[in-house]
Motif scaffolding. Structure first.
Motif, PDB file in Angstrom:
ATOM      1  N   ASP A  95       0.827  -1.199   0.000  1.00 16.34           N
ATOM      2  CA  ASP A  95       0.000   0.000   0.000  1.00 16.34           C
ATOM      3  C   ASP A  95       0.868   1.259   0.000  1.00 16.34           C
ATOM      4  O   ASP A  95       0.757   2.109   0.859  1.00 16.34           O
ATOM      5  N   MET A  96       1.788   1.349  -0.952  1.00 21.81           N
ATOM      6  CA  MET A  96       2.665   2.507  -1.091  1.00 21.81           C
ATOM      7  C   MET A  96       2.774   2.855  -2.569  1.00 21.81           C
ATOM      8  O   MET A  96       2.898   1.973  -3.414  1.00 21.81           O
ATOM      9  N   ASP A  97       2.698   4.150  -2.848  1.00 21.15           N
ATOM     10  CA  ASP A  97       2.791   4.608  -4.237  1.00 21.15           C
ATOM     11  C   ASP A  97       3.650   5.866  -4.239  1.00 21.15           C
ATOM     12  O   ASP A  97       3.150   6.974  -4.042  1.00 21.15           O
ATOM     13  N   ILE A  98       4.952   5.709  -4.454  1.00 24.10           N
ATOM     14  CA  ILE A  98       5.892   6.819  -4.383  1.00 24.10           C
ATOM     15  C   ILE A  98       5.996   7.509  -5.741  1.00 24.10           C
ATOM     16  O   ILE A  98       6.295   6.872  -6.749  1.00 24.10           O
ATOM     17  N   TYR A  99       5.727   8.799  -5.751  1.00 25.74           N
ATOM     18  CA  TYR A  99       5.858   9.581  -6.975  1.00 25.74           C
ATOM     19  C   TYR A  99       5.932  11.064  -6.595  1.00 25.74           C
ATOM     20  O   TYR A  99       5.940  11.416  -5.410  1.00 25.74           O
ATOM     21  N   GLU A 100       5.994  11.954  -7.597  1.00 26.48           N
ATOM     22  CA  GLU A 100       6.074  13.384  -7.332  1.00 26.48           C
ATOM     23  C   GLU A 100       4.714  13.900  -6.878  1.00 26.48           C
ATOM     24  O   GLU A 100       3.724  13.769  -7.587  1.00 26.48           O
ATOM     25  N   VAL A 101       4.702  14.475  -5.677  1.00 24.91           N
ATOM     26  CA  VAL A 101       3.446  14.910  -5.057  1.00 24.91           C
ATOM     27  C   VAL A 101       3.409  16.431  -4.976  1.00 24.91           C
ATOM     28  O   VAL A 101       4.392  17.072  -4.589  1.00 24.91           O
TER      29      VAL A 101
END
Length: 295
Positions: A149-155
């Motif tokens: 349950d992790m979605d790393i991207y530019e926030v």
């Protein structure tokens, strides 16, 4: 019998050493022409000493074998207990997740009723906090069982902050607390959902513990540092090191009866997972400042 045979095999080095020594000394006695009776006498003494040694080693071996067997039994029991605990924990988490999803329905209905113009603003405010605590419980359970349950991207930070501010706008208005926030136009590498949960907890706390004044939200582009500062009641210096411990509500939480000791624990855990450094500065009756430094 099998145990005795295993013991004798485990002592093979002793028997090899004895055979080597007897061979050497027997050869010496034989080639030197010495009286073999003394060799036999010495051999008998050595064999007697070996017997005593083997008896002592036997008791030690039996004790070790029993201990190893007991350890193996305990390991099996431990694995069974761990499996039982995992199953019970899973059942408990499934129950609470079900309970949280069920309670969200009456919360939604209450929000619709309280959305009418003549609704009591105090009830609306408390309803926001009820929903917050419900979400906190659900997020805590998700945090415990965090897998994919992790979605790393530019926030985009502004999107997250604006969403949180909008959610708590009623409380800002009712408590007449000023918001000092200028869009940052900043983007960070993170997980949007967990970052939002973390920042919402800090802003929510700032609103709870600020009776008057303002809440400031600023971002330093050079240091990649997001600061959330309030003019609330502050945190005692002795509590600052412990505020991220699970279950620790501190002096303010006990006095105001608003703290579960779970919110800031989640903030600390999420920051650890997202590799965000947290700095906390606070003075009693002046306010608190939480800095989030992004990598």
């Amino acid at each position: 019998m099998n145990k005795l045979w295993s013991f004798l095999k485990s002592e093979y080095r002793v028997f090899i050493t004895l055979l080597f020594v007897c061979s050497v000394f027997g050869g010496v006695f034989l080639f030197a022409g010495l009286n073999m009776e003394y060799f036999v006498l010495g051999l008998e003494i050595i064999l007697f000493a070996l017997f005593i040694f083997l008896v002592m080693e036997w008791f030690s071996y039996v004790k070790k074998e029993d201990m190893a067997k007991r350890i193996e039994e305990l390991e099996i029991e431990n694995k069974a207990l761990q499996s039982k605990i995992i199953d019970e924990r899973k059942d408990l988490e499934e129950y609470f997740l079900l309970w949280i999803h069920q309670i969200k329905t009456p919360i939604t209905v209450c929000n619709l009723i309280l959305g009418k113009p003549d609704a009591d603003h105090r009830l609306r405010e408390q309803m926001i906090y009820i929903e917050e605590y419900t979400n906190m419980a659900m997020n805590y359970l998700k945090l415990l069982e965090r897998t994919s349950d992790m979605d790393i991207y530019e926030v985009d930070l502004d999107i997250i902050i604006s969403s949180i501010v909008k959610k708590y706008s009623l409380i800002f208005i009712e408590k007449k607390i000023l918001l000092d926030y200028t869009p940052t136009n900043a983007k960070v590498i993170s997980d949007a959902k967990w970052l939002s949960i973390m920042l919402e907890q800090i802003i929510s706390n700032a609103l709870k513990y600020t009776k008057s004044g303002k809440i400031s939200i600023n971002f330093d582009n050079e240091l990649l540092k997001l600061s959330i500062k309030d003019t609330g009641i502050g945190i005692p210096s002795k509590d600052i090191k412990k505020i991220f411990d699970r279950g620790y509500s501190g002096f303010n939480g006990r006095v105001n009866e608003k703290s579960s000791g779970l919110g800031l624990y989640m903030v600390g855990r999420i920051a650890q997972i997202l590799n965000i450094k947290i700095e906390v500065y606070s003075k009693l009756n002046i306010g608190s400042e939480f800095n989030f430094i992004f990598k």
